[in-house]
Design an enzyme around this catalytic site. Structure first.
Site, PDB file in Angstrom:
ATOM      1  NE  ARG A  28       3.575   6.897   1.831  1.00 24.33           N
ATOM      2  CZ  ARG A  28       3.928   5.684   2.218  1.00 24.33           C
ATOM      3  NH1 ARG A  28       4.647   4.902   1.427  1.00 24.33           N
ATOM      4  NH2 ARG A  28       3.563   5.231   3.365  1.00 24.33           N
ATOM      5  CD  GLU A  74      10.181  -7.223   6.917  1.00 19.70           C
ATOM      6  OE1 GLU A  74      10.362  -8.379   7.389  1.00 19.70           O
ATOM      7  OE2 GLU A  74       9.740  -6.277   7.583  1.00 19.70           O
ATOM      8  CG  ASN A 122       8.426  -1.547   1.167  1.00 20.69           C
ATOM      9  OD1 ASN A 122       7.742  -1.703   2.183  1.00 20.69           O
ATOM     10  ND2 ASN A 122       9.031  -0.401   0.891  1.00 20.69           N
ATOM     11  CG  HIS A 160      10.603  -1.965   5.885  1.00 19.21           C
ATOM     12  ND1 HIS A 160       9.273  -1.903   5.543  1.00 19.21           N
ATOM     13  CD2 HIS A 160      10.783  -3.145   6.507  1.00 19.21           C
ATOM     14  CE1 HIS A 160       8.674  -3.002   5.970  1.00 19.21           C
ATOM     15  NE2 HIS A 160       9.565  -3.776   6.554  1.00 19.21           N
ATOM     16  CE1 TYR A 189       8.591   5.351   3.714  1.00 18.33           C
ATOM     17  CE2 TYR A 189       6.965   7.110   3.593  1.00 18.33           C
ATOM     18  CZ  TYR A 189       7.438   5.951   4.179  1.00 18.33           C
ATOM     19  OH  TYR A 189       6.756   5.383   5.235  1.00 18.33           O
ATOM     20  CB  ALA A 196       0.799   0.256   6.436  1.00 21.25           C
ATOM     21  NE  ARG A 218       8.953   6.524   9.531  1.00 19.90           N
ATOM     22  CZ  ARG A 218       8.119   6.264   8.512  1.00 19.90           C
ATOM     23  NH1 ARG A 218       8.395   5.292   7.651  1.00 19.90           N
ATOM     24  NH2 ARG A 218       7.023   6.982   8.354  1.00 19.90           N
ATOM     25  N   PRO A 223       0.795  -1.219   0.000  1.00 20.99           N
ATOM     26  CG  PRO A 223      -0.838  -1.534   1.625  1.00 20.99           C
ATOM     27  CD  PRO A 223       0.393  -2.154   1.040  1.00 20.99           C
ATOM     28  CG  ASN A 224      -0.436   4.382   1.003  1.00 22.80           C
ATOM     29  OD1 ASN A 224      -1.311   4.905   0.302  1.00 22.80           O
ATOM     30  ND2 ASN A 224      -0.686   3.886   2.192  1.00 22.80           N
TER      31      ASN A 224
HETATM   32  C1  DQA Z   1       7.796   1.366   4.661  1.00 18.97           C
HETATM   33  C2  DQA Z   1       7.666   1.593   6.176  1.00 18.97           C
HETATM   34  C3  DQA Z   1       6.252   1.333   6.638  1.00 18.97           C
HETATM   35  O1  DQA Z   1       6.146   1.535   8.044  1.00 18.97           O
HETATM   36  C4  DQA Z   1       5.285   2.264   5.942  1.00 18.97           C
HETATM   37  O2  DQA Z   1       3.958   1.970   6.316  1.00 18.97           O
HETATM   38  C5  DQA Z   1       5.438   2.246   4.461  1.00 18.97           C
HETATM   39  C6  DQA Z   1       6.782   2.207   3.890  1.00 18.97           C
HETATM   40  C7  DQA Z   1       9.208   1.739   4.146  1.00 18.97           C
HETATM   41  O3  DQA Z   1       9.514   1.368   3.021  1.00 18.97           O
HETATM   42  O4  DQA Z   1       9.974   2.409   4.849  1.00 18.97           O
HETATM   43  O5  DQA Z   1       4.471   2.360   3.714  1.00 18.97           O
HETATM   44  O6  DQA Z   1       7.601   0.000   4.387  1.00 18.97           O
END
Ligand code: DQA
Length: 153
Positions: free
Chosen positions: A22, A103, A79, A105, A27, A82, A112, A14-15
């Protein structure tokens, strides 16, 4: 004998489609297209064949991972955004299909908010790359390939 080409699925949760628009202080300014183009460049030398999937929907990601099992995907670079911190369903499909995964991030989730410190995925991941910005995808792909090609006794 040359190494077999590994089928790798890159999943963005997501996102992550909003990358570059964003929270750029967290990011960065690269878009997802740029990140995927950079991965494609690495794909040849690493002898991998990449496919990409982004979704904002938990069920769609679970369906895609189930399909990956049927398609003989060798490894997953994910990735989960959330969903990392919330989704037992995502963990269960990764555990159930047993496709090795890394995984990623972009941000250092441990620096954070506390709710980002726990991941449902980390305990069953082959490896984790956290906090290196979008370079984490490159590092994660390399790590995943090394993991898949490691000598097995
Ligand atoms: C993320 C970290 C997550 O906590 C967040 O919800 C994201 C991006 C990262 O790439 O740092 O959407 O996965």
């Amino acid at each position: 004998m040359p190494d077999k080409t590994l089928k790798i699925l890159v999943i963005q949760g997501p996102n992550l489609n909003l990358l570059g628009q964003r929270e750029s202080l967290i990011y960065g300014s690269e878009t997802l297209e740029t990140v995927h183009a950079a991965l494609e460049k690495r794909s040849g030398p690493l002898q991998t064949s990449l496919s990409f999937f982004q979704s904002n929907h938990e069920g769609a990601i679970i369906d895609r991972i189930q399909a990956a099992k049927k398609d003989g995907v060798d490894g997953i670079l994910i990735n989960a955004g959330a969903l990392t911190h919330t989704s037992i369903g995502l963990r269960d499909v990764l555990a159930g299909t047993a496709i090795p995964f890394v995984e990623v991030h972009i941000s250092n989730v441990h620096a954070r908010e506390e709710f980002r410190h726990h991941s449902y995925l980390s305990a069953i991941a082959a490896g984790i790359v956290v906090g290196f910005g979008t370079a984490g995808y490159d590092l994660g792909l390399e790590g995943l390939v090394r993991h898949l090609r490691r000598p097995k006794s």
